[in-house]
Design a protein around this motif. Structure first.
Motif, PDB file in Angstrom:
ATOM      1  N   GLU A  21     -20.432 -44.735 -12.804  1.00  0.00           N
ATOM      2  CA  GLU A  21     -21.072 -44.216 -11.597  1.00  0.00           C
ATOM      3  C   GLU A  21     -20.380 -44.679 -10.316  1.00  0.00           C
ATOM      4  OE1 GLU A  21     -25.629 -44.346 -13.448  1.00  0.00           O
ATOM      5  OE2 GLU A  21     -24.986 -45.777 -11.916  1.00  0.00           O
ATOM      6  N   ALA A  22     -19.829 -45.878 -10.341  1.00  0.00           N
ATOM      7  CA  ALA A  22     -19.282 -46.479  -9.119  1.00  0.00           C
ATOM      8  C   ALA A  22     -17.989 -45.797  -8.674  1.00  0.00           C
ATOM      9  CB  ALA A  22     -19.034 -47.965  -9.339  1.00  0.00           C
ATOM     10  N   THR A  23     -17.786 -45.747  -7.367  1.00  0.00           N
ATOM     11  CA  THR A  23     -16.527 -45.227  -6.838  1.00  0.00           C
ATOM     12  C   THR A  23     -15.451 -46.303  -6.859  1.00  0.00           C
ATOM     13  OG1 THR A  23     -17.281 -45.796  -4.595  1.00  0.00           O
ATOM     14  CG2 THR A  23     -17.683 -43.546  -5.370  1.00  0.00           C
ATOM     15  N   GLU A  24     -15.877 -47.568  -6.794  1.00  0.00           N
ATOM     16  CA  GLU A  24     -14.940 -48.688  -6.889  1.00  0.00           C
ATOM     17  C   GLU A  24     -14.584 -48.929  -8.348  1.00  0.00           C
ATOM     18  OE1 GLU A  24     -13.561 -50.533  -4.533  1.00  0.00           O
ATOM     19  OE2 GLU A  24     -14.554 -49.573  -2.838  1.00  0.00           O
ATOM     20  N   THR A  25     -13.375 -49.416  -8.581  1.00  0.00           N
ATOM     21  CA  THR A  25     -12.944 -49.687  -9.961  1.00  0.00           C
ATOM     22  C   THR A  25     -12.825 -51.176 -10.253  1.00  0.00           C
ATOM     23  OG1 THR A  25     -10.620 -49.508  -9.273  1.00  0.00           O
ATOM     24  CG2 THR A  25     -11.678 -47.511 -10.118  1.00  0.00           C
ATOM     25  N   SER A  26     -12.929 -52.007  -9.220  1.00  0.00           N
ATOM     26  CA  SER A  26     -12.839 -53.451  -9.439  1.00  0.00           C
ATOM     27  C   SER A  26     -14.144 -53.968 -10.034  1.00  0.00           C
ATOM     28  CB  SER A  26     -12.561 -54.177  -8.124  1.00  0.00           C
ATOM     29  OG  SER A  26     -13.666 -54.060  -7.240  1.00  0.00           O
ATOM     30  N   PHE A  27     -14.082 -55.134 -10.667  1.00  0.00           N
ATOM     31  CA  PHE A  27     -15.257 -55.739 -11.290  1.00  0.00           C
ATOM     32  C   PHE A  27     -16.358 -55.964 -10.254  1.00  0.00           C
ATOM     33  CE2 PHE A  27     -17.669 -59.457 -12.834  1.00  0.00           C
ATOM     34  CZ  PHE A  27     -18.046 -59.003 -14.081  1.00  0.00           C
ATOM     35  N   ASN A  28     -16.008 -56.575  -9.115  1.00  0.00           N
ATOM     36  CA  ASN A  28     -17.000 -56.842  -8.069  1.00  0.00           C
ATOM     37  C   ASN A  28     -17.540 -55.552  -7.456  1.00  0.00           C
ATOM     38  OD1 ASN A  28     -16.889 -59.597  -8.360  1.00  0.00           O
ATOM     39  ND2 ASN A  28     -15.452 -59.932  -6.682  1.00  0.00           N
ATOM     40  N   GLY A  29     -16.669 -54.560  -7.306  1.00  0.00           N
ATOM     41  CA  GLY A  29     -17.109 -53.281  -6.746  1.00  0.00           C
ATOM     42  C   GLY A  29     -18.137 -52.597  -7.632  1.00  0.00           C
ATOM     43  N   ILE A  30     -17.922 -52.675  -8.936  1.00  0.00           N
ATOM     44  CA  ILE A  30     -18.859 -52.084  -9.898  1.00  0.00           C
ATOM     45  C   ILE A  30     -20.199 -52.819  -9.858  1.00  0.00           C
ATOM     46  CG2 ILE A  30     -19.294 -51.744 -12.363  1.00  0.00           C
ATOM     47  CD1 ILE A  30     -16.246 -51.285 -12.654  1.00  0.00           C
ATOM     48  N   LEU A  31     -20.135 -54.150  -9.773  1.00  0.00           N
ATOM     49  CA  LEU A  31     -21.371 -54.930  -9.734  1.00  0.00           C
ATOM     50  C   LEU A  31     -22.140 -54.723  -8.432  1.00  0.00           C
ATOM     51  CD1 LEU A  31     -20.527 -58.331 -11.454  1.00  0.00           C
ATOM     52  CD2 LEU A  31     -21.146 -56.127 -12.434  1.00  0.00           C
ATOM     53  N   LEU A  32     -21.430 -54.518  -7.336  1.00  0.00           N
ATOM     54  CA  LEU A  32     -22.104 -54.225  -6.063  1.00  0.00           C
ATOM     55  C   LEU A  32     -22.828 -52.882  -6.131  1.00  0.00           C
ATOM     56  CD1 LEU A  32     -19.430 -55.495  -3.502  1.00  0.00           C
ATOM     57  CD2 LEU A  32     -21.742 -56.409  -3.826  1.00  0.00           C
ATOM     58  N   HIS A  33     -22.197 -51.911  -6.790  1.00  0.00           N
ATOM     59  CA  HIS A  33     -22.853 -50.616  -6.998  1.00  0.00           C
ATOM     60  C   HIS A  33     -24.127 -50.802  -7.817  1.00  0.00           C
ATOM     61  CE1 HIS A  33     -23.544 -46.441  -8.223  1.00  0.00           C
ATOM     62  NE2 HIS A  33     -23.643 -46.906  -9.456  1.00  0.00           N
ATOM     63  N   LEU A  34     -24.032 -51.591  -8.879  1.00  0.00           N
ATOM     64  CA  LEU A  34     -25.200 -51.850  -9.727  1.00  0.00           C
ATOM     65  C   LEU A  34     -26.310 -52.528  -8.931  1.00  0.00           C
ATOM     66  CD1 LEU A  34     -26.510 -51.907 -12.546  1.00  0.00           C
ATOM     67  CD2 LEU A  34     -25.381 -54.105 -12.927  1.00  0.00           C
ATOM     68  N   GLU A  35     -25.936 -53.480  -8.087  1.00  0.00           N
ATOM     69  CA  GLU A  35     -26.926 -54.180  -7.258  1.00  0.00           C
ATOM     70  C   GLU A  35     -27.691 -53.199  -6.377  1.00  0.00           C
ATOM     71  OE1 GLU A  35     -27.023 -57.359  -3.520  1.00  0.00           O
ATOM     72  OE2 GLU A  35     -25.313 -57.364  -4.905  1.00  0.00           O
ATOM     73  N   ARG A  36     -26.978 -52.247  -5.764  1.00  0.00           N
ATOM     74  CA  ARG A  36     -27.622 -51.268  -4.883  1.00  0.00           C
ATOM     75  C   ARG A  36     -28.574 -50.361  -5.670  1.00  0.00           C
ATOM     76  NH1 ARG A  36     -22.349 -51.256  -2.599  1.00  0.00           N
ATOM     77  NH2 ARG A  36     -21.765 -49.442  -3.850  1.00  0.00           N
ATOM     78  N   VAL A  37     -28.156 -49.923  -6.843  1.00  0.00           N
ATOM     79  CA  VAL A  37     -28.991 -49.043  -7.659  1.00  0.00           C
ATOM     80  C   VAL A  37     -30.262 -49.759  -8.098  1.00  0.00           C
ATOM     81  CG1 VAL A  37     -29.138 -47.773  -9.831  1.00  0.00           C
ATOM     82  CG2 VAL A  37     -27.043 -47.670  -8.474  1.00  0.00           C
ATOM     83  N   LEU A  38     -30.116 -50.986  -8.576  1.00  0.00           N
ATOM     84  CA  LEU A  38     -31.282 -51.739  -9.032  1.00  0.00           C
ATOM     85  C   LEU A  38     -32.226 -52.034  -7.874  1.00  0.00           C
ATOM     86  CD1 LEU A  38     -29.613 -54.241 -11.540  1.00  0.00           C
ATOM     87  CD2 LEU A  38     -30.859 -52.141 -12.059  1.00  0.00           C
ATOM     88  N   GLN A  39     -31.665 -52.300  -6.700  1.00  0.00           N
ATOM     89  CA  GLN A  39     -32.485 -52.588  -5.523  1.00  0.00           C
ATOM     90  C   GLN A  39     -33.301 -51.372  -5.121  1.00  0.00           C
ATOM     91  OE1 GLN A  39     -32.657 -55.637  -3.828  1.00  0.00           O
ATOM     92  NE2 GLN A  39     -34.393 -54.660  -2.796  1.00  0.00           N
ATOM     93  N   ASP A  40     -32.712 -50.184  -5.230  1.00  0.00           N
ATOM     94  CA  ASP A  40     -33.384 -48.950  -4.821  1.00  0.00           C
ATOM     95  C   ASP A  40     -34.451 -48.503  -5.822  1.00  0.00           C
ATOM     96  OD1 ASP A  40     -31.803 -48.869  -2.597  1.00  0.00           O
ATOM     97  OD2 ASP A  40     -30.350 -47.456  -3.443  1.00  0.00           O
ATOM     98  N   LYS A  41     -34.168 -48.681  -7.114  1.00  0.00           N
ATOM     99  CA  LYS A  41     -35.041 -48.093  -8.137  1.00  0.00           C
ATOM    100  C   LYS A  41     -35.876 -49.109  -8.909  1.00  0.00           C
ATOM    101  CE  LYS A  41     -32.122 -44.044  -8.978  1.00  0.00           C
ATOM    102  NZ  LYS A  41     -31.420 -43.245 -10.015  1.00  0.00           N
ATOM    103  N   TYR A  42     -35.368 -50.322  -9.042  1.00  0.00           N
ATOM    104  CA  TYR A  42     -36.057 -51.310  -9.860  1.00  0.00           C
ATOM    105  C   TYR A  42     -36.151 -52.635  -9.100  1.00  0.00           C
ATOM    106  CZ  TYR A  42     -34.324 -47.791 -13.097  1.00  0.00           C
ATOM    107  OH  TYR A  42     -34.015 -46.607 -13.696  1.00  0.00           O
ATOM    108  N   GLU A  43     -36.386 -53.692  -9.818  1.00  0.00           N
ATOM    109  CA  GLU A  43     -36.413 -55.020  -9.213  1.00  0.00           C
ATOM    110  C   GLU A  43     -35.005 -55.429  -8.804  1.00  0.00           C
ATOM    111  OE1 GLU A  43     -36.735 -59.107 -11.414  1.00  0.00           O
ATOM    112  OE2 GLU A  43     -38.761 -58.314 -11.159  1.00  0.00           O
ATOM    113  N   GLY A  44     -34.861 -56.017  -7.621  1.00  0.00           N
ATOM    114  CA  GLY A  44     -33.538 -56.392  -7.139  1.00  0.00           C
ATOM    115  C   GLY A  44     -32.869 -57.446  -8.009  1.00  0.00           C
ATOM    116  N   LEU A  45     -31.550 -57.291  -8.170  1.00  0.00           N
ATOM    117  CA  LEU A  45     -30.755 -58.253  -8.926  1.00  0.00           C
ATOM    118  C   LEU A  45     -29.400 -58.357  -8.247  1.00  0.00           C
ATOM    119  CD1 LEU A  45     -30.498 -60.040 -11.541  1.00  0.00           C
ATOM    120  CD2 LEU A  45     -29.437 -58.045 -12.611  1.00  0.00           C
ATOM    121  N   SER A  46     -29.047 -59.521  -7.754  1.00  0.00           N
ATOM    122  CA  SER A  46     -27.790 -59.672  -7.025  1.00  0.00           C
ATOM    123  C   SER A  46     -26.596 -59.514  -7.954  1.00  0.00           C
ATOM    124  CB  SER A  46     -27.728 -61.043  -6.339  1.00  0.00           C
ATOM    125  OG  SER A  46     -27.545 -62.078  -7.290  1.00  0.00           O
ATOM    126  N   TYR A  47     -25.502 -59.039  -7.422  1.00  0.00           N
ATOM    127  CA  TYR A  47     -24.304 -58.850  -8.228  1.00  0.00           C
ATOM    128  C   TYR A  47     -23.810 -60.188  -8.787  1.00  0.00           C
ATOM    129  CZ  TYR A  47     -20.924 -60.776  -4.871  1.00  0.00           C
ATOM    130  OH  TYR A  47     -20.195 -61.620  -4.087  1.00  0.00           O
TER     131      TYR A  47
END
Length: 263
Positions: free
Chosen positions: A22-48
């Motif tokens: 799903e992420a536009t970034e391909t780096s490990f941190n970029g992918i985790l930042l995308h995941l953090e935003r999705v979880l924050q919007d839809k579920y319980e927040g979880l930091s990258y």
């Protein structure tokens, strides 16, 4: 092995894989930042950073790490499951390591109980190599989840020695390895291509396909008003037509509840 360690490891791998798609970034941190935003919007927040700690400890180091049940539930929901219990009920894992082997063998079996290799060996008197062969024979094949939001899942791959054979030929729904360059006039034998041999298969249960588990992951050929689905891109082994990316329209017409199964 700590309780649920295998399940948590698989869950983290699946979550990271989904986020990387799903992420536009391909780096490990970029992918985790995308995941953090999705979880924050839809579920319980979880930091990258927290997810990174989980991933590095459990996936990369194989060590257990305490994860709150609510976090496991939310990560499971991100993958399309109701909760972590539902995620675990869809599969069970047998994991064992052969000492002095070059790699770890992991076999995933759908809806089978967890058991340990040493117990089986004690009861049946089988050695590691014999047990490996039996398990691969029993579980070999490709399985697809029939529920929305579940990924296509390779249960097991052909035995490694098979790809060392010099030739292969197409047999209905997969390539078979052979030592012979000629098996008769009706069988086309070609040089071994390891990736093609392992990953290219015809899907024999199109009724398990849906938009969520197939888009971007399944290819098809339509000839004579008959559609066949495959697990990788390339050309049809029999008619040599280039396979196409599966579309929503093709899935609605020829897969799922409208699929025609082979007898």
């Amino acid at each position: 092995m700590s309780k649920f360690l295998s399940e948590k490891k698989k869950l983290l791998e699946d979550v990271y894989e989904q986020a990387s798609k799903e992420a536009t970034e391909t780096s490990f941190n970029g992918i985790l930042l995308h995941l953090e935003r999705v979880l924050q919007d839809k579920y319980e927040g979880l930091s990258y950073k927290t997810f990174e700690n989980y991933y590095k400890a459990i996936v990369e180091k194989g060590e257990d790490y305490n994860i709150k049940r609510s976090t496991l539930d939310n990560l499971s929901k991100y993958l399309g499951y109701d909760d972590f219990s539902k995620y675990c009920s869809e599969w069970k894992t047998i994991e064992y390591t052969i000492q002095q082997a070059v790699s770890k063998i992991v076999i995933t079996i759908i809806n089978k109980p967890i058991f340990t290799i040493p117990d089986i060996i004690k009861k049946n008197g089988l050695g590691i190599l014999e047990m490996t062969f039996v398990l691969l024979m029993v579980t070999g094949g490709v399985a697809f989840s029939g529920n929305e939001g579940k990924d296509l899942r390779i249960i097991s791959e052909p035995l490694p020695p098979a790809v060392d054979k010099p030739y292969m030929y197409w047999d209905r729904d997969r390539y078979m390895a052979t030592d012979s360059s000629y098996l008769g006039p009706q069988i086309e034998v070609i040089p071994m291509e390891k990736k093609l041999f392992i990953y290219f298969k015809r899907i024999t249960r199109p009724d398990t396909l849906n938009e969520k588990n197939s888009m971007g992951r399944v290819w098809y050929d339509k000839s004579n008003n008959h559609v066949e689905f495959f697990t990788s891109f390339g050309r049809h082994p029999e008619n040599e037509k280039a396979l196409k990316d599966v579309s929503k329209g093709i899935l609605e017409t020829y897969a799922g509840e409208n699929a025609i199964l082979e007898k």
